[in-house]
Design an enzyme around this catalytic site. Structure first.
Site, PDB file in Angstrom:
ATOM      1  CB  THR A  13      70.619 -76.407-129.511  1.00  0.00           C
ATOM      2  OG1 THR A  13      70.374 -77.366-130.359  1.00  0.00           O
ATOM      3  CG2 THR A  13      69.604 -77.038-128.424  1.00  0.00           C
ATOM      4  CB  VAL A  14      75.291 -76.259-127.142  1.00  0.00           C
ATOM      5  CG1 VAL A  14      75.889 -75.578-125.970  1.00  0.00           C
ATOM      6  CG2 VAL A  14      75.252 -77.288-127.291  1.00  0.00           C
ATOM      7  NE  ARG A  45      76.858 -72.944-141.894  1.00  0.00           N
ATOM      8  CZ  ARG A  45      76.966 -74.496-142.310  1.00  0.00           C
ATOM      9  NH1 ARG A  45      77.906 -74.432-143.477  1.00  0.00           N
ATOM     10  NH2 ARG A  45      76.317 -75.710-141.626  1.00  0.00           N
ATOM     11  CE  LYS A 106      79.075 -84.969-128.720  1.00  0.00           C
ATOM     12  NZ  LYS A 106      78.131 -83.947-127.479  1.00  0.00           N
ATOM     13  CD  GLU A 130      82.333 -80.939-116.555  1.00  0.00           C
ATOM     14  OE1 GLU A 130      81.111 -81.905-116.845  1.00  0.00           O
ATOM     15  OE2 GLU A 130      83.376 -80.621-115.696  1.00  0.00           O
ATOM     16  CB  ILE A 137      77.107 -85.143-115.149  1.00  0.00           C
ATOM     17  CG1 ILE A 137      75.098 -85.637-115.626  1.00  0.00           C
ATOM     18  CG2 ILE A 137      77.792 -85.738-114.372  1.00  0.00           C
ATOM     19  CD1 ILE A 137      75.285 -86.630-115.719  1.00  0.00           C
ATOM     20  CD  GLU A 191      71.459 -85.089-134.614  1.00  0.00           C
ATOM     21  OE1 GLU A 191      71.225 -84.464-135.671  1.00  0.00           O
ATOM     22  OE2 GLU A 191      71.304 -83.980-133.582  1.00  0.00           O
ATOM     23  CE  LYS A 206      78.116 -87.476-125.412  1.00  0.00           C
ATOM     24  NZ  LYS A 206      76.572 -87.885-125.207  1.00  0.00           N
TER      25      LYS A 206
END
Lengths: 386, 386
Positions: A13-14, A45, A106, A130, A137, A191, A206
């Site tokens: 996704t990211v 993959r 994280k 970040e 944010i 999830e 975090k």
């Protein structure tokens, strides 16, 4: 100026969001960076799925382990995840060669942050993270740079969007935890295995990074007292409401008398406070410094686009040559903190016992124990009057 | 590494705060900067007043004009204020010699920002102005760096603490503008001559800088439609409340169809929205970007300590060699914007006429004119459903 060359490891996704932003805002980013960002290689993959972005113009690397060997690379964007395995190996290999890392991971930094920061320092590389805390944010930048003149007193964060979504839905619908969780899973807000989120582990990862930055100490994930939201009942939510509070899963780091306390736990916060107003999947971080006083930053804590925004901010910083120590100060200046005993934290407490709820006067947990000893399986939460 | 040498011009409230933070957090700042910050000279017409900090260890310069001539200076901290006169002359002289400027002076940059940014660029100097907008909130850094990957759609800011304090007090006490203003002046929350604050000029100076940063355009103070809060009555506040709104003086910058609109005006915002919750002298900036989505930053917008926090963040950045263009992109990339005609902004409006208030459907001001033409001295505010 020659392009800033990156490789992207992990196109979930990211990762796909990072490609999307680098493509759709390419001109804007180049004008702000005074330099082109070039994707030298991508790696995942799965090379076949449609991710909603055109990947045909990039070179696929066969194996993430090999990315660190690509010549002339400025940074590797690590979006594989996990505190061990490929992510850890890749970070070490890259930093060891002086190639910077940008990551949303994280868990990796909570567990190996000090080691990786030292490795980066030794080899003239940098670590941008970040995206690892509070999504879009810019809180890492705020703590590491924007508030750098301050001695920070405390941080309170709503750091997990899934938990905040569940707690908001429980209050709005009156439903119990299990039912709301099931619905959140169906909608994709939680999830299939929700452990990391609802048991507070993700928030603790975090918080660990925020604590290190705020207080200039080595990150120490094991020192965080972590309690999730599984045991909160609909009755707790309603009782809190009756007292004028909302229940939020907070990551809290405080310094008192030279000792630092770190915890992730559901707390009661005033319904009309700024943190009380942060609902649904939004994240927020509240910081108090000796000069800036109170600052609150709110925004999307997760998701493809907000997280990609944070990743790209780090890439731009690196491309511009920004040089800030990973945890705000050089690793040899990062103190080994003295952790406070959680039982010594003075607070008001919410106690539910056999269906009946009350809020205590301010007291230490030691005193609280005497009170709750006689109760039948009491459930206790801190009350934070922010 | 050799110390970063600064001179401080102007030792009023903020100037004294800057000295205080550099003294009380000296070790912390040095560990974060990896470099000592050295005050090479200070300057103020008044050398005698007790400012609550020890100034005996610093060298007094007789005249601010001479500061730019001090050898080996890295930056001048300009806290004199005003868009003309000494502040302007000093900034030009310093930047012309490649000496960077750190300033809290929004008026100076709103009027001469483009000229000064060009001068800085030509001479390899930089301009830090975090303290010029929203006090301690690191919003300049957020826009210039933290959100740099985003195409910004709009900004809404509560940018003037005096106005927000007055509007909050009007709502809480039911008193009228003039009475609350008088009380605010007695308490020191408003200046003896409150024009800059209550007529929206101060907020417009700040908005001008945010607009430039957000949209990559040359700052243009004259293009801002500015309306203050003098004409708001207790009846307006109560009517807004009845409709579920609060009145806030907002600085608004938006891009629509390639045109940018900038205005400072009192608006109705939902009472339970994030901006609606920003009360008293607090400031807040709400930013919407194409990837980060919505981000809100709240904090103290003025005062000795919060403003000093922002000034020192800039000093630390410069000492670390941070090199970011003044308005986010190099001056030759700063576009001359096409400004939208305020009358073309589609919005809901609040109309008060002869004591009776109502909220319209969404319409352009053009259409609104036809509606209000027949009314007896109507008072109109935009409704912003954030």
């Amino acid at each position: 100026m020659k392009p800033f060359r990156i490789a992207i490891a992990g196109l979930g996704t990211v990762g796909a969001g990072v490609v999307e932003i680098l493509q759709s805002n390419a001109d804007l980013i180049q004008s702000r960076t005074s330099r082109k960002i070039e994707i030298a290689a991508i790696c995942d993959r799965d090379q076949d799925s449609d991710r909603g972005v055109d990947l045909s113009c990039y070179e696929w690397a066969g194996d993430a382990h090999g990315l660190a060997d690509i010549g002339g690379l400025d940074a590797i964007v690590e979006l594989i995840g996990g505190s061990q395995g490929i992510a850890y190996d890749l970070a070490k290999a890259a930093l060891g060669k002086g190639v910077s890392i940008v990551t949303a991971n994280k868990a990796l930094l909570a567990h190996h942050g000090f080691e990786l920061a030292s490795l980066a320092e030794t080899n003239g590389a940098r670590i941008g993270y970040e995206a690892a805390v509070a999504g879009g944010i810019p809180i890492i930048k705020a703590l590491r740079e924007g508030l750098a003149g301050n001695d920070i007193n405390c941080i309170y964060g709503i750091l997990n969007g899934t938990c905040n979504y569940i707690l908001t839905a429980m209050r709005e619908t009156g439903a119990d935890f299990e039912d709301v969780l099931k619905e959140a899973q169906e909608k994709g807000y939680a999830e299939a295995d929700p452990t990391f989120d609802v048991d507070g582990i993700d928030a603790a990862h975090k918080l660990c990074l925020l604590t290190s930055l705020a207080f200039g100490v080595q990150p120490d994930f094991k020192a965080i007292e972590t309690k999730g939201i599984r045991d909160i009942t609909g009755a707790d939510i309603r009782a809190a409401q009756k007292f004028g509070y909302k229940i939020k899963l907070l990551g809290i780091a405080k310094r008192q008398d030279g000792k630092i306390s770190q915890s992730v736990e559901p707390c009661l916060v005033p319904a009309d406070s700024s943190l009380g107003g942060v609902e649904d999947s939004y994240n927020a971080v509240f910081v108090e410094g000796d000069f800036v006083e109170k600052v609150l930053m709110t925004g999307r804590g997760a998701g493809r686009k907000p997280t990609a925004s944070a990743v790209v901010a780090d890439i731009i910083d690196l491309a511009k040559g920004l040089d800030v120590p990973v945890f705000g100060v050089k690793t040899d200046k990062l103190a080994k903190p003295v952790w406070a005993d959680a039982g010594q934290i003075k607070s008001c407490y919410y106690i539910r016992a056999a269906g009946d709820a009350q809020i205590t006067e301010e007291m230490e947990q030691v005193g609280l124990g005497a009170l709750t000893d006689k109760l039948d399986s009491p459930y206790i939460m801190r009350v934070e009057d922010l």
